[in-house]
Design a protein around this motif. Sequence first.
Motif, PDB file in Angstrom:
ATOM      1  N   ILE A 376      53.096  71.311  49.561  1.00 29.21           N
ATOM      2  CA  ILE A 376      53.478  69.987  50.063  1.00 29.21           C
ATOM      3  C   ILE A 376      54.404  70.082  51.270  1.00 29.21           C
ATOM      4  CG2 ILE A 376      54.643  67.823  49.441  1.00 29.21           C
ATOM      5  CD1 ILE A 376      53.729  68.246  46.615  1.00 29.21           C
ATOM      6  N   GLU A 377      55.184  71.158  51.354  1.00 30.05           N
ATOM      7  CA  GLU A 377      56.189  71.278  52.418  1.00 30.05           C
ATOM      8  C   GLU A 377      55.613  71.087  53.819  1.00 30.05           C
ATOM      9  OE1 GLU A 377      59.705  74.373  53.868  1.00 30.05           O
ATOM     10  OE2 GLU A 377      58.372  74.895  52.216  1.00 30.05           O
ATOM     11  N   PRO A 378      54.501  71.739  54.197  1.00 30.79           N
ATOM     12  CA  PRO A 378      53.955  71.512  55.551  1.00 30.79           C
ATOM     13  C   PRO A 378      53.583  70.056  55.819  1.00 30.79           C
ATOM     14  CG  PRO A 378      52.946  73.434  54.527  1.00 30.79           C
ATOM     15  CD  PRO A 378      53.707  72.732  53.451  1.00 30.79           C
ATOM     16  N   VAL A 379      53.044  69.388  54.781  1.00 28.61           N
ATOM     17  CA  VAL A 379      52.658  67.979  54.956  1.00 28.61           C
ATOM     18  C   VAL A 379      53.893  67.118  55.211  1.00 28.61           C
ATOM     19  CG1 VAL A 379      51.529  65.996  53.867  1.00 28.61           C
ATOM     20  CG2 VAL A 379      50.657  68.319  53.452  1.00 28.61           C
ATOM     21  N   LEU A 380      54.963  67.363  54.443  1.00 29.16           N
ATOM     22  CA  LEU A 380      56.196  66.603  54.627  1.00 29.16           C
ATOM     23  C   LEU A 380      56.817  66.857  55.995  1.00 29.16           C
ATOM     24  CD1 LEU A 380      57.832  67.034  51.096  1.00 29.16           C
ATOM     25  CD2 LEU A 380      56.845  64.955  52.054  1.00 29.16           C
ATOM     26  N   ILE A 381      56.773  68.104  56.435  1.00 30.63           N
ATOM     27  CA  ILE A 381      57.331  68.451  57.744  1.00 30.63           C
ATOM     28  C   ILE A 381      56.564  67.732  58.856  1.00 30.63           C
ATOM     29  CG2 ILE A 381      57.625  70.330  59.399  1.00 30.63           C
ATOM     30  CD1 ILE A 381      58.283  72.140  57.030  1.00 30.63           C
ATOM     31  N   VAL A 382      55.242  67.666  58.715  1.00 33.75           N
ATOM     32  CA  VAL A 382      54.424  66.970  59.713  1.00 33.75           C
ATOM     33  C   VAL A 382      54.789  65.491  59.759  1.00 33.75           C
ATOM     34  CG1 VAL A 382      52.081  66.213  60.261  1.00 33.75           C
ATOM     35  CG2 VAL A 382      52.500  68.594  59.624  1.00 33.75           C
ATOM     36  N   PHE A 383      54.949  64.861  58.570  1.00 34.15           N
ATOM     37  CA  PHE A 383      55.315  63.449  58.532  1.00 34.15           C
ATOM     38  C   PHE A 383      56.701  63.228  59.125  1.00 34.15           C
ATOM     39  CE2 PHE A 383      51.876  62.792  55.421  1.00 34.15           C
ATOM     40  CZ  PHE A 383      51.391  61.576  55.879  1.00 34.15           C
ATOM     41  N   LEU A 384      57.636  64.103  58.762  1.00 29.98           N
ATOM     42  CA  LEU A 384      58.999  63.972  59.283  1.00 29.98           C
ATOM     43  C   LEU A 384      59.021  64.124  60.797  1.00 29.98           C
ATOM     44  CD1 LEU A 384      62.018  63.696  58.781  1.00 29.98           C
ATOM     45  CD2 LEU A 384      62.122  66.163  58.366  1.00 29.98           C
ATOM     46  N   ALA A 385      58.335  65.169  61.273  1.00 23.51           N
ATOM     47  CA  ALA A 385      58.280  65.404  62.721  1.00 23.51           C
ATOM     48  C   ALA A 385      57.555  64.274  63.436  1.00 23.51           C
ATOM     49  CB  ALA A 385      57.595  66.736  62.998  1.00 23.51           C
ATOM     50  N   GLY A 386      56.494  63.770  62.792  1.00 26.51           N
ATOM     51  CA  GLY A 386      55.736  62.679  63.404  1.00 26.51           C
ATOM     52  C   GLY A 386      56.559  61.412  63.522  1.00 26.51           C
ATOM     53  N   GLY A 387      57.311  61.069  62.452  1.00 23.26           N
ATOM     54  CA  GLY A 387      58.127  59.857  62.484  1.00 23.26           C
ATOM     55  C   GLY A 387      59.251  59.946  63.497  1.00 23.26           C
ATOM     56  N   VAL A 388      60.014  61.036  63.417  1.00 27.72           N
ATOM     57  CA  VAL A 388      61.130  61.212  64.349  1.00 27.72           C
ATOM     58  C   VAL A 388      60.610  61.364  65.778  1.00 27.72           C
ATOM     59  CG1 VAL A 388      63.081  62.684  64.981  1.00 27.72           C
ATOM     60  CG2 VAL A 388      62.598  62.214  62.572  1.00 27.72           C
ATOM     61  N   GLY A 389      59.518  62.105  65.927  1.00 27.06           N
ATOM     62  CA  GLY A 389      58.940  62.323  67.258  1.00 27.06           C
ATOM     63  C   GLY A 389      58.459  61.044  67.894  1.00 27.06           C
TER      64      GLY A 389
END
Length: 406
Positions: A376-389
């Motif tokens: 799950i960690e990569p998926v969460l990182i993508v969402f976090l990076a996508g939102g902040v980005g």
Amino acid sequence: MQYLYTARDKTGNIKTGSGEFADEKTLAIFLRDQGLLLTKSTAQGQIIEKKSIMEKIPLINRVSLMDKIFFTQNLQVMMKAGVSLSQTLKTLGEQTTNKTLQGALMRIRNGVEAGQPLSRGLTLYPKIFPELYTNMVAAGEASGKLEEILGELLLQMKKDHELMSKIRGAMMYPAVIFVVMIAVMVAMMVFIIPNLTSIFVELKAQLPLPTRIVMWLSDFLIHQGIWVAILLAVLLIIFRYFTKRTVSGRRIWHGFLLKLPIFGSIVQKINLARFSRTISALLKTDIPIVQSFEITARVVGNYHYQQTILEAAAQVKKGLSITETFVRYPKLYPPVINQMIKVGEETGTLDNILLTIAQFYEEDVENISKNLSSIIEPVLIVFLAGGVGTVAVSVMMPMLDLVNHI
């Protein structure tokens, strides 16, 4: 020392007597050799304080699974040691720190001293001792194998506790990351974005659509945030009521969970493990198979598994096999499960076959839980990076435009 005693045989008949014994343990062993269970003993001259069996015990505090595991384990140990059931309940009631369980055990002890079986007392507290527990204890009392049945119950509760603990532990990290992600986004919208966008407003810059959307969201959260929080709380309450209290809600929600990627497989395996281990434990007692299925249907958590198990119970009552029902639900019961159950029915080893299935799925869930965070960690990182980005780019776009026009 001279003892007056009350004991119960395998059929539930109460017998009283007296005799000279070194201690209560010797008396209990003496009666057990005769097929009797010591329920109460009084040394000559000893004064026993009695309470009314109908005494009301308020149930306020929640009794955790660990409290019940502790009680069952010590009950089994003390019965093996030959301690009377009445004294065992008294001792365990005094040892527990949970006031609700303590009050329940004291009332159950009163019933035992009055000649009631242990299972009868347990049924007074269905929120503490569920139907599975009380039925297995009743079967153990009827067959004279209460110690063995308590061992089965103890193993059942320990496995269930381990299974759910592993899943909760695996979900803790993703949950923390998700909460942090939401907190970061809200903090940016409330504290950072207003300071940056005020510059664009003063300069009367032409803002692109993404920036205007971010500014609107920021302004909305600042001025309407409290109403958003209240609305979310109300929606959460409605959602919990719909998925917990209504049949249609449970059916839709549980069906949705089974279809989720990754998590759907975990939900399926947890329910299969619970179903298999519970049925296996019940079949080792004298509880009829139809009643065993009905009890198990109330143990598994998923609505769709509950319905198929109840359907299987109805079919078995008509003389049909279990697999004739389960084979119609391949998404719930994989073909290999149906094949193993069919072999168990034909060879009369269904309890052992189901135990093997339970162990297989418990190990499978354990392995998945160990790797769940890394999945799950990569998926969460993508969402976090996508939102902040997205927010960062929305703010940077007009700034770049201003620089280019200078």
